[in-house]
Each structure stands twice: as structure tokens, then as C-alpha cells.
Design a protein around this motif. Structure first.
Motif, PDB file in Angstrom:
ATOM      1  N   LEU A 190      -5.187 -59.453   2.962  1.00 38.48           N
ATOM      2  CA  LEU A 190      -5.846 -60.120   1.850  1.00 38.48           C
ATOM      3  C   LEU A 190      -5.350 -61.549   1.685  1.00 38.48           C
ATOM      4  N   TRP A 191      -4.057 -61.771   1.841  1.00 39.90           N
ATOM      5  CA  TRP A 191      -3.477 -63.059   1.491  1.00 39.90           C
ATOM      6  C   TRP A 191      -3.965 -64.209   2.381  1.00 39.90           C
ATOM      7  N   GLU A 192      -4.089 -64.011   3.671  1.00 39.97           N
ATOM      8  CA  GLU A 192      -4.472 -65.112   4.563  1.00 39.97           C
ATOM      9  C   GLU A 192      -5.855 -65.682   4.230  1.00 39.97           C
ATOM     10  N   PRO A 193      -6.921 -64.858   4.165  1.00 42.92           N
ATOM     11  CA  PRO A 193      -8.213 -65.434   3.812  1.00 42.92           C
ATOM     12  C   PRO A 193      -8.257 -65.967   2.378  1.00 42.92           C
ATOM     13  N   LEU A 194      -7.516 -65.346   1.477  1.00 45.38           N
ATOM     14  CA  LEU A 194      -7.466 -65.829   0.103  1.00 45.38           C
ATOM     15  C   LEU A 194      -6.814 -67.202   0.048  1.00 45.38           C
ATOM     16  N   SER A 195      -5.744 -67.367   0.763  1.00 44.06           N
ATOM     17  CA  SER A 195      -5.055 -68.656   0.826  1.00 44.06           C
ATOM     18  C   SER A 195      -5.974 -69.733   1.409  1.00 44.06           C
ATOM     19  N   ASP A 196      -6.697 -69.402   2.481  1.00 45.87           N
ATOM     20  CA  ASP A 196      -7.642 -70.347   3.083  1.00 45.87           C
ATOM     21  C   ASP A 196      -8.726 -70.747   2.086  1.00 45.87           C
ATOM     22  N   LEU A 197      -9.257 -69.770   1.372  1.00 40.61           N
ATOM     23  CA  LEU A 197     -10.305 -70.045   0.401  1.00 40.61           C
ATOM     24  C   LEU A 197      -9.792 -70.939  -0.721  1.00 40.61           C
ATOM     25  N   LEU A 198      -8.591 -70.668  -1.199  1.00 38.24           N
ATOM     26  CA  LEU A 198      -8.017 -71.499  -2.261  1.00 38.24           C
ATOM     27  C   LEU A 198      -7.798 -72.928  -1.804  1.00 38.24           C
ATOM     28  N   LYS A 199      -7.399 -73.108  -0.528  1.00 39.88           N
ATOM     29  CA  LYS A 199      -7.241 -74.461   0.002  1.00 39.88           C
ATOM     30  C   LYS A 199      -8.572 -75.184   0.027  1.00 39.88           C
ATOM     31  N   LYS A 200      -9.626 -74.487   0.456  1.00 39.01           N
ATOM     32  CA  LYS A 200     -10.953 -75.106   0.509  1.00 39.01           C
ATOM     33  C   LYS A 200     -11.440 -75.470  -0.893  1.00 39.01           C
ATOM     34  N   LEU A 201     -11.222 -74.583  -1.839  1.00 36.75           N
ATOM     35  CA  LEU A 201     -11.645 -74.862  -3.212  1.00 36.75           C
ATOM     36  C   LEU A 201     -10.874 -76.036  -3.805  1.00 36.75           C
ATOM     37  N   SER A 202      -9.585 -76.119  -3.527  1.00 40.20           N
ATOM     38  CA  SER A 202      -8.810 -77.239  -4.044  1.00 40.20           C
ATOM     39  C   SER A 202      -9.250 -78.555  -3.424  1.00 40.20           C
ATOM     40  N   ALA A 203      -9.688 -78.520  -2.172  1.00 40.81           N
ATOM     41  CA  ALA A 203     -10.194 -79.735  -1.516  1.00 40.81           C
ATOM     42  C   ALA A 203     -11.492 -80.192  -2.190  1.00 40.81           C
ATOM     43  N   VAL A 204     -12.335 -79.242  -2.606  1.00 40.70           N
ATOM     44  CA  VAL A 204     -13.580 -79.591  -3.287  1.00 40.70           C
ATOM     45  C   VAL A 204     -13.279 -80.206  -4.649  1.00 40.70           C
ATOM     46  N   VAL A 205     -12.311 -79.651  -5.347  1.00 38.69           N
ATOM     47  CA  VAL A 205     -11.954 -80.149  -6.669  1.00 38.69           C
ATOM     48  C   VAL A 205     -11.398 -81.567  -6.585  1.00 38.69           C
ATOM     49  N   GLU A 206     -10.683 -81.876  -5.518  1.00 36.97           N
ATOM     50  CA  GLU A 206     -10.092 -83.202  -5.358  1.00 36.97           C
ATOM     51  C   GLU A 206     -11.133 -84.266  -5.097  1.00 36.97           C
ATOM     52  N   LEU A 207     -12.316 -83.876  -4.592  1.00 40.19           N
ATOM     53  CA  LEU A 207     -13.368 -84.856  -4.320  1.00 40.19           C
ATOM     54  C   LEU A 207     -13.822 -85.455  -5.575  1.00 40.19           C
TER      55      LEU A 207
END
Length: 102
Positions: A85-102
Motif C-alpha cells: 500500500l505504501w509505495e503507490p500511496l507515496s507516489d500519489l501523494l508526491k504527484k498531488l503535492s506537485a499539482v498543488v505547488e503549480l
């Protein structure tokens, strides 16, 4: 009046945004200036996996409370489930944080 070329471009943008209704598309554009199409299938998969992990953890907790202990194999299985669970969740959170930073 809208030309055929303009209408074709609008329909192309609608398809990219995943919108089928012209009225809905025009409203979105008029109110927001943009239309986002978000594919949430990875989130759905993670939610499903998280539910399974939670259910398994709950069952192990019930067993521990009922019988006073658990087997080491059950702990290892839970650890594997949460690692999965943790690996894909971590990847998703990174992608979401990148969107928020835009």
C-alpha cells in the motif's frame, strides 16, 4: 455564430476534458475558465487496498484480544500488505503535492 472549425476545436477540447455535454462544457469554461479531467482510478485502487489492509488488521486485533496472541506469520502478512500500500500511496501523494505547488 460558431464556425465549423471553431466547433471542431471545442469538441476536441471537450473530448480531452472528458465532457460530452456542450452546455456543461460552456458553463465550466464561463465560470472557471478551464475544465479539469481527473482520472481517479489510482485513488480508487488505493482506497480498496487500504480497506483490505484495515480489515486484515482488524481481524488480527480481534484474534489477539480473543485468544491473547497472534502468529508471527500474520504480522509478516500485515507488513507485506502495508508495504504494498505504501509505495503507490507515496507516489500519489508526491504527484498531488506537485499539482498543488503549480
Amino acid at each position: 455564430m460558431v464556425s465549423e472549425e471553431e466547433l471542431a476545436l471545442i469538441r476536441e477540447r471537450m473530448a480531452e476534458a472528458g465532457v460530452r455535454n456542450l452546455g456543461a462544457y460552456v458553463r465550466k469554461m464561463a465560470l472557471n475558465g478551464y475544465v479539469l479531467h481527473v482520472d481517479l482510478s489510482p485513488v480508487r485502487e488505493l482506497v480498496s487496498l487500504q480497506r483490505r489492509c484495515s480489515n486484515n488488521l482488524n481481524q488480527v486485533a480481534i484474534q489477539a484480544n480473543t485468544y491473547g496472541g497472534i502468529y508471527p506469520e500474520e504480522i509478516k502478512a500485515l507488513q507485506r500488505d502495508y508495504e504494498t500500500l505504501w509505495e503507490p500511496l507515496s507516489d500519489l501523494l508526491k504527484k498531488l503535492s506537485a499539482v498543488v505547488e503549480l
